[in-house]
Design a protein around this motif. Sequence first.
Motif, PDB file in Angstrom:
ATOM      1  N   UNK A   1      38.857   2.052  32.157  1.00 48.46           N
ATOM      2  CA  UNK A   1      39.587   1.669  33.091  1.00 48.46           C
ATOM      3  C   UNK A   1      40.827   1.003  32.940  1.00 48.46           C
ATOM      4  N   UNK A   2      41.344   0.392  31.804  1.00 49.61           N
ATOM      5  CA  UNK A   2      42.351   0.107  31.769  1.00 49.61           C
ATOM      6  C   UNK A   2      43.622   1.210  30.627  1.00 49.61           C
ATOM      7  N   UNK A   3      42.757   1.887  29.790  1.00 49.92           N
ATOM      8  CA  UNK A   3      43.399   3.097  29.265  1.00 49.92           C
ATOM      9  C   UNK A   3      43.569   3.810  30.395  1.00 49.92           C
ATOM     10  N   UNK A   4      42.810   4.575  31.359  1.00 50.00           N
ATOM     11  CA  UNK A   4      43.359   5.211  32.108  1.00 50.00           C
ATOM     12  C   UNK A   4      44.255   4.805  33.718  1.00 50.00           C
ATOM     13  N   UNK A   5      44.549   3.792  33.457  1.00 53.74           N
ATOM     14  CA  UNK A   5      46.187   2.472  33.873  1.00 53.74           C
ATOM     15  C   UNK A   5      47.457   2.685  33.804  1.00 53.74           C
ATOM     16  N   UNK A   6      48.181   2.576  34.632  1.00 58.41           N
ATOM     17  CA  UNK A   6      49.651   3.120  34.780  1.00 58.41           C
ATOM     18  C   UNK A   6      50.035   2.390  33.349  1.00 58.41           C
ATOM     19  N   UNK A   7      49.548   1.293  32.873  1.00 56.82           N
ATOM     20  CA  UNK A   7      50.014   0.326  31.792  1.00 56.82           C
ATOM     21  C   UNK A   7      49.834   0.784  30.746  1.00 56.82           C
ATOM     22  N   UNK A   8      48.552   1.347  30.874  1.00 53.12           N
ATOM     23  CA  UNK A   8      48.720   2.208  29.008  1.00 53.12           C
ATOM     24  C   UNK A   8      48.837   3.823  29.798  1.00 53.12           C
ATOM     25  N   UNK A   9      47.909   4.315  30.269  1.00 56.81           N
ATOM     26  CA  UNK A   9      48.669   5.877  30.747  1.00 56.81           C
ATOM     27  C   UNK A   9      49.978   6.780  31.089  1.00 56.81           C
ATOM     28  N   UNK A  10      50.407   5.644  31.671  1.00 50.87           N
ATOM     29  CA  UNK A  10      52.313   5.299  31.713  1.00 50.87           C
ATOM     30  C   UNK A  10      52.984   5.433  30.585  1.00 50.87           C
ATOM     31  N   UNK A  11      52.740   5.474  29.591  1.00 49.26           N
ATOM     32  CA  UNK A  11      53.487   5.402  27.919  1.00 49.26           C
ATOM     33  C   UNK A  11      53.189   6.487  27.439  1.00 49.26           C
ATOM     34  N   UNK A  12      51.957   7.568  28.047  1.00 44.71           N
ATOM     35  CA  UNK A  12      51.672   8.625  27.678  1.00 44.71           C
ATOM     36  C   UNK A  12      52.065   9.394  28.298  1.00 44.71           C
ATOM     37  N   UNK A  13      51.746   9.616  29.797  1.00 44.52           N
ATOM     38  CA  UNK A  13      51.922  11.011  30.636  1.00 44.52           C
ATOM     39  C   UNK A  13      52.311  10.331  31.770  1.00 44.52           C
ATOM     40  N   UNK A  14      52.236  10.778  32.369  1.00 53.03           N
ATOM     41  CA  UNK A  14      52.636  10.732  34.219  1.00 53.03           C
ATOM     42  C   UNK A  14      50.825  10.263  34.720  1.00 53.03           C
ATOM     43  N   UNK A  15      50.836   8.805  35.209  1.00 53.94           N
ATOM     44  CA  UNK A  15      49.381   8.447  36.315  1.00 53.94           C
ATOM     45  C   UNK A  15      49.403   9.499  36.797  1.00 53.94           C
ATOM     46  N   UNK A  16      49.069  11.160  36.730  1.00 55.37           N
ATOM     47  CA  UNK A  16      48.410  12.148  38.183  1.00 55.37           C
ATOM     48  C   UNK A  16      47.989  11.854  39.099  1.00 55.37           C
TER      49      UNK A  16
END
Length: 294
Positions: free
Chosen positions: A181-196
């Motif tokens: 839940x945390x890893x897929x949030x923009x808080x984390x995933x936004x630093x890796x790829x787009x929040x698609x």
Amino acid sequence: MSTDSHTSRPVVRPLIERFGFPHLLATTLVLVAATILLGVAAKATGSGLACEANWPQCDAGPFNLLPANLPSFYEWFHRFVAMFAGFAIIGTAIAAVRFPNIDKRVAALVVAGMILTPIQVVLGRETVTKYTMDILALHFWTAVLIFVLFVVATVLVWAPRLTATHVIGALALGAVSLPFHVALSPLVIGDITDYSASMQMAQYGVTLALLAAVIVATMVGRRRFERDRLTALLSGTAVLALLVVFLGRRAVMTFNPVLDDLYVGAAALLFVAFVVGIRLVQTASSESVDALSP
């Protein structure tokens, strides 16, 4: 031509009698969850205003009933599944009221879901015709409320068959869901790829799994165990889970650093509660077995 004096029985038994109310309820729950996730997909792909902002029609085919392109298809398919979910909700509520052996609490829950359904339909129309963030939020949280009502009703129906093993499994599912839940949030995933769109669907799928896991663990745990510390912890996980879902949603919508910190802190605390809960349930189960041993 002879006639039979006895009243003939219908050849085809009603679907509810063959299928069973618990299975009907579970199927309705799946349809509600699918509707929510498809709604997330429609929003994430920017398809909520497709279909040329028509409602309930779309933008192609006879009477504009069909989609004209891929964005319109996302919105059209969301409405299509939502229609079946609405029929299932109404059918489940009618069955719950008419069948005498259905728990009154279950009937009240599914009837409440049925009452919320037309409100949800109106909100769905408003997201197309007006599309404001407030209406979008109400549309989402009403859908989540319907989902929660049907999860609680489903657990009540299946509760006699659920054991401590199911409580442990639900807590374990919650513990596994939280990092995702945390890893897929923009808080984390936004630093890796787009929040698609796919990321958003995955996160909200995890959200529904998290809510269901907490409800199962809390309701079955409180039913199976009488320990004050354990039942208090399970109730606490329910409150924390709602806080995590709310803060996670707000963090996605507002990108507020304060909310981000609160979200991560609440998620970490909930993870600890899940782990401790698993241990306490295991201990309580072992003591119960020992007490029954000769």
